[in-house]
Design an enzyme around this catalytic site. Structure first.
Site, PDB file in Angstrom:
ATOM      1  N   SER A   1      33.330  46.449  38.719  1.00  0.00           N
ATOM      2  CA  SER A   1      33.056  47.379  39.816  1.00  0.00           C
ATOM      3  C   SER A   1      33.580  48.789  39.512  1.00  0.00           C
ATOM      4  O   SER A   1      34.688  48.962  39.000  1.00  0.00           O
ATOM      5  CB  SER A   1      33.721  46.866  41.090  1.00  0.00           C
ATOM      6  OG  SER A   1      33.538  47.802  42.124  1.00  0.00           O
ATOM      7  N   ALA A  42      41.021  58.627  39.360  1.00  0.00           N
ATOM      8  CA  ALA A  42      41.353  58.752  40.782  1.00  0.00           C
ATOM      9  C   ALA A  42      40.075  59.144  41.509  1.00  0.00           C
ATOM     10  O   ALA A  42      39.964  60.230  42.071  1.00  0.00           O
ATOM     11  CB  ALA A  42      42.450  59.792  40.979  1.00  0.00           C
ATOM     12  N   LEU A  79      37.307  55.938  45.614  1.00  0.00           N
ATOM     13  CA  LEU A  79      36.257  55.143  46.274  1.00  0.00           C
ATOM     14  C   LEU A  79      35.110  55.988  46.822  1.00  0.00           C
ATOM     15  O   LEU A  79      34.589  55.721  47.897  1.00  0.00           O
ATOM     16  CB  LEU A  79      36.851  54.259  47.385  1.00  0.00           C
ATOM     17  CG  LEU A  79      37.660  53.056  46.905  1.00  0.00           C
ATOM     18  CD1 LEU A  79      38.264  52.307  48.086  1.00  0.00           C
ATOM     19  CD2 LEU A  79      36.807  52.116  46.057  1.00  0.00           C
ATOM     20  N   CYS A  93      43.627  48.610  48.677  1.00  0.00           N
ATOM     21  CA  CYS A  93      43.278  49.764  49.498  1.00  0.00           C
ATOM     22  C   CYS A  93      44.361  49.968  50.542  1.00  0.00           C
ATOM     23  O   CYS A  93      44.947  48.993  51.011  1.00  0.00           O
ATOM     24  CB  CYS A  93      41.957  49.507  50.219  1.00  0.00           C
ATOM     25  SG  CYS A  93      40.615  49.215  49.094  1.00  0.00           S
ATOM     26  N   LYS A 123      39.803  40.371  44.658  1.00  0.00           N
ATOM     27  CA  LYS A 123      40.245  41.096  43.460  1.00  0.00           C
ATOM     28  C   LYS A 123      41.712  41.471  43.569  1.00  0.00           C
ATOM     29  O   LYS A 123      42.111  42.247  44.441  1.00  0.00           O
ATOM     30  CB  LYS A 123      39.394  42.345  43.272  1.00  0.00           C
ATOM     31  CG  LYS A 123      39.734  43.100  42.013  1.00  0.00           C
ATOM     32  CD  LYS A 123      38.581  43.919  41.573  1.00  0.00           C
ATOM     33  CE  LYS A 123      38.863  44.699  40.329  1.00  0.00           C
ATOM     34  NZ  LYS A 123      37.719  45.524  39.964  1.00  0.00           N
ATOM     35  N   ILE A 132      42.509  42.066  36.452  1.00  0.00           N
ATOM     36  CA  ILE A 132      43.305  42.870  37.374  1.00  0.00           C
ATOM     37  C   ILE A 132      42.565  44.172  37.697  1.00  0.00           C
ATOM     38  O   ILE A 132      41.716  44.617  36.931  1.00  0.00           O
ATOM     39  CB  ILE A 132      44.700  43.220  36.778  1.00  0.00           C
ATOM     40  CG1 ILE A 132      44.563  43.994  35.474  1.00  0.00           C
ATOM     41  CG2 ILE A 132      45.538  42.016  36.638  1.00  0.00           C
ATOM     42  CD1 ILE A 132      45.887  44.550  34.908  1.00  0.00           C
ATOM     43  N   THR A 144      43.139  48.351  38.384  1.00  0.00           N
ATOM     44  CA  THR A 144      43.866  49.328  37.557  1.00  0.00           C
ATOM     45  C   THR A 144      45.354  49.379  37.916  1.00  0.00           C
ATOM     46  O   THR A 144      45.762  48.972  39.001  1.00  0.00           O
ATOM     47  CB  THR A 144      43.265  50.728  37.766  1.00  0.00           C
ATOM     48  OG1 THR A 144      43.229  50.986  39.163  1.00  0.00           O
ATOM     49  CG2 THR A 144      41.867  50.826  37.204  1.00  0.00           C
ATOM     50  N   GLY A 148      40.434  43.812  32.204  1.00  0.00           N
ATOM     51  CA  GLY A 148      41.484  44.769  31.873  1.00  0.00           C
ATOM     52  C   GLY A 148      41.422  45.043  30.378  1.00  0.00           C
ATOM     53  O   GLY A 148      41.965  44.280  29.582  1.00  0.00           O
TER      54      GLY A 148
HETATM   55  C1  LIG Z   1      36.153  54.905  37.100  1.00  0.00           C
HETATM   56  C2  LIG Z   1      36.578  53.576  37.679  1.00  0.00           C
HETATM   57  C3  LIG Z   1      36.217  53.251  38.990  1.00  0.00           C
HETATM   58  C4  LIG Z   1      36.597  52.021  39.541  1.00  0.00           C
HETATM   59  N1  LIG Z   1      36.210  51.689  40.821  1.00  0.00           N
HETATM   60  C5  LIG Z   1      36.500  50.467  41.330  1.00  0.00           C
HETATM   61  C6  LIG Z   1      36.029  50.077  42.610  1.00  0.00           C
HETATM   62  O1  LIG Z   1      35.299  50.820  43.293  1.00  0.00           O
HETATM   63  N2  LIG Z   1      36.381  48.848  43.098  1.00  0.00           N
HETATM   64  C7  LIG Z   1      37.157  47.977  42.349  1.00  0.00           C
HETATM   65  O2  LIG Z   1      37.440  46.871  42.831  1.00  0.00           O
HETATM   66  N3  LIG Z   1      37.599  48.314  41.114  1.00  0.00           N
HETATM   67  C8  LIG Z   1      37.286  49.520  40.589  1.00  0.00           C
HETATM   68  N4  LIG Z   1      37.724  49.862  39.324  1.00  0.00           N
HETATM   69  C9  LIG Z   1      38.545  48.898  38.549  1.00  0.00           C
HETATM   70  C10 LIG Z   1      37.705  48.114  37.526  1.00  0.00           C
HETATM   71  O3  LIG Z   1      36.701  47.336  38.178  1.00  0.00           O
HETATM   72  C11 LIG Z   1      38.603  47.190  36.669  1.00  0.00           C
HETATM   73  O4  LIG Z   1      39.299  46.296  37.519  1.00  0.00           O
HETATM   74  C12 LIG Z   1      39.628  47.964  35.836  1.00  0.00           C
HETATM   75  O5  LIG Z   1      39.101  49.193  35.393  1.00  0.00           O
HETATM   76  C13 LIG Z   1      40.109  47.170  34.637  1.00  0.00           C
HETATM   77  O6  LIG Z   1      39.068  46.851  33.744  1.00  0.00           O
HETATM   78  P1  LIG Z   1      38.688  47.762  32.448  1.00  0.00           P
HETATM   79  O7  LIG Z   1      39.958  48.011  31.704  1.00  0.00           O
HETATM   80  O8  LIG Z   1      37.691  46.934  31.681  1.00  0.00           O
HETATM   81  O9  LIG Z   1      38.093  49.025  32.974  1.00  0.00           O
HETATM   82  C14 LIG Z   1      37.361  51.090  38.759  1.00  0.00           C
HETATM   83  C15 LIG Z   1      37.719  51.440  37.451  1.00  0.00           C
HETATM   84  C16 LIG Z   1      37.337  52.660  36.894  1.00  0.00           C
HETATM   85  C17 LIG Z   1      37.722  52.976  35.469  1.00  0.00           C
END
Ligand SMILES: Cc1cc2nc3c(=O)[nH]c(=O)nc-3n(C[C@H](O)[C@H](O)[C@H](O)COP(=O)(O)O)c2cc1C
Length: 306
Positions: free
Chosen positions: A24, A73, A76, A133, A168, A194, A196, A246
């Protein structure tokens, strides 16, 4: 990519061609990558987090690259559920793979309202609740930080949403295993982890925080060992299927999560670098199964646990 039965799965009711999910927030509503990527390379696509009302997100700058990672940052930013129903929903069938709606809210009622709406949206195969959130009713501390609140929130959503329900998790909660158990008691079908990790970067020239929001969420390979550890811990605490994520960027990375106990894996940040990452990881998993002479990848789930 042709379907390989050795990678197919039914994840608590989500019928997936392979165990890879677009994470997501890193894949928009599934259409942004269409010129380059066949969405059917994915087992499922998790949509950008949605709220009841449109959100403009945080002030810029909203992204900073870090060693082996990305700090974001976004806040959302999303067009709200009404826009989704009118403009996105009619197109979802074009993706050709299951779609997971990711929801966020400032109160239990907001999550419940969103889930009740999505219960009537046949194009959505599952709902993922982002519990990282701020809970406005509790002075802005995250929902995900308190197991009792998580159980209440998940229970409220469970009562109105009949499809596969994913919660999540984030490591903001000191004890992620306790939060995982609370989500299980509340009625979750699947846990994903996880989200972030909170971090910040300071611009030494301006002597100010680099991000407009001051802090952001760290993702990418920098967080992978922490995420693998979290999956390992949660797999030992609950009996629900897990989606691990992650820093996954290769088949070997995905295998670490699967061996730790994840039934499926999600890929976020790596899409920004390698848009074909899903296809490449699937091919790598196939090669691994060939080399190991294994019939189905699910034989590997939790195999490192002994
Ligand atoms: C730009 C960006 C936007 C994100 N927006 C959401 C979000 O709207 N909802 C959510 O549950 N996680 C969000 N995440 C978290 C990711 O879904 C994921 O949990 C996290 O980035 C770890 O995975 P990765 O290292 O493969 O990116 C976002 C991550 C990034 C980098």
């Amino acid at each position: 990519m042709e379907t390989d039965p050795r990678l197919a799965l039914d994840l608590a009711g989500i019928k997936m061609r392979n165990p890879l999910i677009a994470a997501s927030g890193c894949y928009g509503f599934g259409f942004d990558y269409l010129p380059w990527v066949d969405p059917r390379d994915w087992g499922a696509i998790a949509l950008k987090g949605m709220t009841l009302k449109p959100r403009a997100g945080n002030p810029p700058p909203r992204l900073a690259e870090t060693p082996s990672g990305l700090l974001n940052a976004i806040g959302l930013q999303n067009p709200g559920i009404d826009y989704f129903l009118e403009a996105i929903r009619p197109r979802l069938g074009e993706l050709g793979c299951p779609v997971i709606a990711n929801i966020a809210g400032e109160s239990v009622e907001e999550y419940r309202e969103l889930a009740a709406i999505l219960d009537r949206v046949a194009e959505v195969s599952a709902v993922e609740i982002n519990i990282s959130c701020p809970n406005v009713r509790r002075g802005g501390i995250s929902f995900g930080q308190d197991p009792a609140t998580v159980e209440k929130l998940v229970g409220a959503v469970r009562r109105v949403y009949r499809g596969p329900l994913i919660v999540k998790l984030s490591l903001e909660a000191g004890d992620i295993a306790a939060v995982a158990r609370a989500a299980e008691s509340g009625g979750a079908d699947i846990l994903s982890l996880i989200n972030t990790l909170k971090g910040m970067v300071i611009d030494v020239h301006s002597r100010r925080p680099l991000l407009g929001n001051i802090t952001g969420g760290l993702s990418g390979p920098a967080i992978r060992p922490v995420a693998v550890r979290a999956v390992w811990e949660v797999a030992g605490a609950v009996s629900l299927p897990l989606i691990g994520m992650g820093g996954i960027a290769s088949a070997e990375d995905a295998l670490q999560f699967i061996l730790a106990g994840a039934a499926a894996v999600a890929v976020g940040t790596a899409n920004f670098v390698h848009p074909h990452v899903a296809r490449e990881i699937c091919r790598g998993l196939q090669r691994y199964l060939d080399e190991q002479g294994m019939g189905h990848y699910s034989e590997l789930i939790g195999a490192a646990r002994g």
